[in-house]
Design an enzyme around this catalytic site. Sequence first.
Site, short mmCIF file in Angstrom:
data_model
loop_
_atom_site.label_atom_id
_atom_site.label_comp_id
_atom_site.label_asym_id
_atom_site.label_seq_id
_atom_site.Cartn_x
_atom_site.Cartn_y
_atom_site.Cartn_z
NE ARG A 240 -4.09 -0.25 1.56
CZ ARG A 240 -4.61 -1.27 2.41
NH1 ARG A 240 -4.53 -1.18 3.71
NH2 ARG A 240 -5.62 -2.19 1.81
CD GLU A 361 -2.33 -2.32 -3.60
OE1 GLU A 361 -1.68 -2.10 -2.75
OE2 GLU A 361 -1.67 -2.56 -4.99
C1 LIG Z 1 -7.38 0.37 -12.16
C2 LIG Z 1 -7.80 -0.67 -11.01
C3 LIG Z 1 -6.85 -1.58 -10.90
C4 LIG Z 1 -7.18 -2.69 -10.03
N1 LIG Z 1 -6.51 -3.84 -9.81
C5 LIG Z 1 -6.77 -4.74 -8.92
C6 LIG Z 1 -6.12 -5.98 -8.72
O1 LIG Z 1 -4.98 -6.23 -9.39
N2 LIG Z 1 -6.63 -7.05 -7.96
C7 LIG Z 1 -7.72 -6.72 -7.21
O2 LIG Z 1 -8.01 -7.94 -6.54
N3 LIG Z 1 -8.45 -5.65 -7.61
C8 LIG Z 1 -7.93 -4.76 -8.25
N4 LIG Z 1 -8.82 -3.63 -8.15
C9 LIG Z 1 -9.98 -3.59 -7.54
C10 LIG Z 1 -10.06 -2.36 -6.54
O3 LIG Z 1 -9.26 -2.95 -5.18
C11 LIG Z 1 -11.28 -2.23 -6.07
O4 LIG Z 1 -12.12 -1.42 -7.06
C12 LIG Z 1 -11.58 -1.23 -4.65
O5 LIG Z 1 -10.93 -2.09 -3.52
C13 LIG Z 1 -13.06 -0.80 -4.39
O6 LIG Z 1 -13.73 -1.91 -4.66
P1 LIG Z 1 -15.18 -1.60 -5.55
O7 LIG Z 1 -14.77 -1.12 -6.82
O8 LIG Z 1 -15.91 -2.84 -5.32
O9 LIG Z 1 -15.89 -0.51 -4.78
P2 LIG Z 1 -16.70 -0.57 -3.52
O10 LIG Z 1 -16.47 -1.48 -2.62
O11 LIG Z 1 -18.37 -0.82 -4.16
O12 LIG Z 1 -16.74 1.05 -3.07
C14 LIG Z 1 -17.10 1.87 -3.85
C15 LIG Z 1 -16.94 3.36 -2.93
O13 LIG Z 1 -17.69 3.17 -1.41
C16 LIG Z 1 -17.27 3.79 -0.58
N5 LIG Z 1 -16.63 2.83 0.54
C17 LIG Z 1 -16.56 1.57 0.55
N6 LIG Z 1 -16.34 1.25 1.85
C18 LIG Z 1 -16.59 2.09 2.41
C19 LIG Z 1 -16.60 2.07 4.03
N7 LIG Z 1 -16.13 1.15 4.73
N8 LIG Z 1 -16.73 3.31 4.44
C20 LIG Z 1 -16.92 4.48 3.76
N9 LIG Z 1 -16.93 4.54 2.45
C21 LIG Z 1 -16.76 3.20 1.96
C22 LIG Z 1 -15.88 4.23 -1.13
O14 LIG Z 1 -16.04 6.02 -1.74
C23 LIG Z 1 -15.61 3.61 -2.27
O15 LIG Z 1 -14.78 3.92 -3.22
C24 LIG Z 1 -8.43 -2.64 -9.06
C25 LIG Z 1 -9.29 -1.50 -9.44
C26 LIG Z 1 -9.09 -0.45 -10.63
C27 LIG Z 1 -9.89 0.75 -10.58
#
Ligand SMILES: Cc1cc2nc3c(=O)[nH]c(=O)nc-3n(C[C@H](O)[C@H](O)[C@H](O)COP(=O)(O)OP(=O)(O)OC[C@H]3O[C@@H](n4cnc5c(N)ncnc54)[C@H](O)[C@@H]3O)c2cc1C
Length: 380
Positions: A240, A361
Site C-alpha cells: 500500500r 488497494e
Molecule cells: C485500475 C484498477 C486496478 C485494480 N487492480 C486490482 C487487482 O489487481 N486485483 C484486485 O483484486 N483488485 C483490483 N482492483 C479493484 C479495487 O481494489 C477495487 O475497485 C476497490 O477495492 C474498491 O472496490 P469496488 O470497486 O468494489 O468499490 P466498492 O467496494 O463498491 O466501494 C465504492 C465506494 O464506496 C465507498 N466505501 C466503500 N467502503 C466504505 C467504507 N467502509 N466506509 C466508507 N465508504 C466506503 C468508497 O467511496 C468507495 O470508493 C483494481 C481497481 C482498479 C480501478
Amino acid sequence: MADVSFLDWPFFEDRHRAFAEALDGWAAGLAVDHGDTDAACRALVRRLGADGWLAPTGAGEGERLDVRTLCLAREVLARHDGLADFAFAMQGLGMGAVTLFGTPVQREWLARTRAGEAIAGFALTEPRSGSDVANSTMTAVRDGGGWRLDGEKTWISNGGIADVYTVFARTGEAPGAKGLSAFLVPADTPGLTVAERLETVAPHPLATLRFAGVRVPGDALIGEPGAGFRIAMTVLDHFRPTVAAAALGFARRAMDEAVARVKAREIGGRPLAEMQMVQGHLADMGVAVDAAALLVYRAAWAKDRGQARITREAAMAKLFSTEEAQKVIDMAVQLHGGDGVRKGSVVERLYREIRALRIYEGASDVQRVVIARAVLEGGA
Ligand SMILES: Cc1cc2nc3c(=O)[nH]c(=O)nc-3n(C[C@H](O)[C@H](O)[C@H](O)COP(=O)(O)OP(=O)(O)OC[C@H]3O[C@@H](n4cnc5c(N)ncnc54)[C@H](O)[C@@H]3O)c2cc1C
C-alpha cells in the site's frame, strides 16, 4: 529536473540513493509505445526484468522485501511513465503472497517474475466484494488431494496477460474473513478464462476472470487454510505505501511540468511565474508533494526497520498522497490552460493516470476508516 533533495532524508541509506539515481537514468531512456497496452506492458516487464529492475519485487532465500526500494522504484517510474510503474508494481503485488508465505516450490515462480520472464496478477476483488473483502464468495472446495475453484474475480490488473495469479477464495473454515485461503494458479489452468477485458480512463491490462471447476493441486495452497485474509492484508501492508509512492511520482512530474510552463508562458508581457497567485498555487503544490513524501517514506522506513504492522502509516500515506496528487495534477492542468486538456499532453495523461489510485488497494474512504480506528484506539 525533479527535486531529489528528499533522498538526503534519514529514511534512506546510500544503496537507496544509488538505486533511485540509476533507475531514473534508465527510465529517462524509455520510449514506451502506448498504442497496444498489452504489448507495451509485456515489453516493459521484459525490459525491466532483463535490466535487473524487477529484483526488488520479490525476495529469495535470506532476502526480504525492502519497502523503501519498492517505493522509490514506483515513484521514479511513475514520474516517467505510468505503465512502467504498473508493470513493475504488479510483479511485486502478484507475487507478494508467495514471497512472504510461499513454499520452496511456489517460490520457484519468483525467479521468472523477477527476471521479467513471467507476468503476475493478484486476484482478490469480486463483482460483489471490493472494499468488503470479507464478503468474498468465490469458493475453493477440497477435491481429492487438491482443490476446485469456482467463481469470478474482477478488476484484475494484468488479467489476460498474466502467467500466474494469486487467487483468494472461500474455503469455509469460519464465516467472513477467517474462511478465506490463498492459492497460486497458473493462467493456463483448464477452466480459468478471461470473461471480459476492462477499459479504463488510463489504459492498463485489466480483466474479469472466470473460474469454472478450476482444479489445482494441494500444493497450490499458499500458507494455511483459512489464512487468506491475513495473507492478503499482510501483502497489502507491504504494497500500500507503494501506491502512495506512485501517486507521489505523478505529482512530482506534474509539478515539474507546471514549473516549466509558468516560467515559459508569458501573459501581459511577463511570465506566469511572476504572478503572486500562480506562486501561491506552486507553494501549495510544493507543500503537498513534500508532505506526501514524508508520509510515504515514513511508512516504508517503519516497515523496513521491522515494525510488524504499518496499517496506520500505510493508510495515512495512501490517503494523503493520492488525494493530494490529484489536486497537484489538477492545478498543473489548470496552469497549462487549454494545453492542459489537450489529448496526449503530459499533464492530461497524469490527470487520467492518478484517478484509479484513489480507488484501488483500498479506496480513500476506507483508508479514513482505518486511520480513524487507529486514532480512536490511541494509535496516532
Ligand atoms: C485500475 C484498477 C486496478 C485494480 N487492480 C486490482 C487487482 O489487481 N486485483 C484486485 O483484486 N483488485 C483490483 N482492483 C479493484 C479495487 O481494489 C477495487 O475497485 C476497490 O477495492 C474498491 O472496490 P469496488 O470497486 O468494489 O468499490 P466498492 O467496494 O463498491 O466501494 C465504492 C465506494 O464506496 C465507498 N466505501 C466503500 N467502503 C466504505 C467504507 N467502509 N466506509 C466508507 N465508504 C466506503 C468508497 O467511496 C468507495 O470508493 C483494481 C481497481 C482498479 C480501478
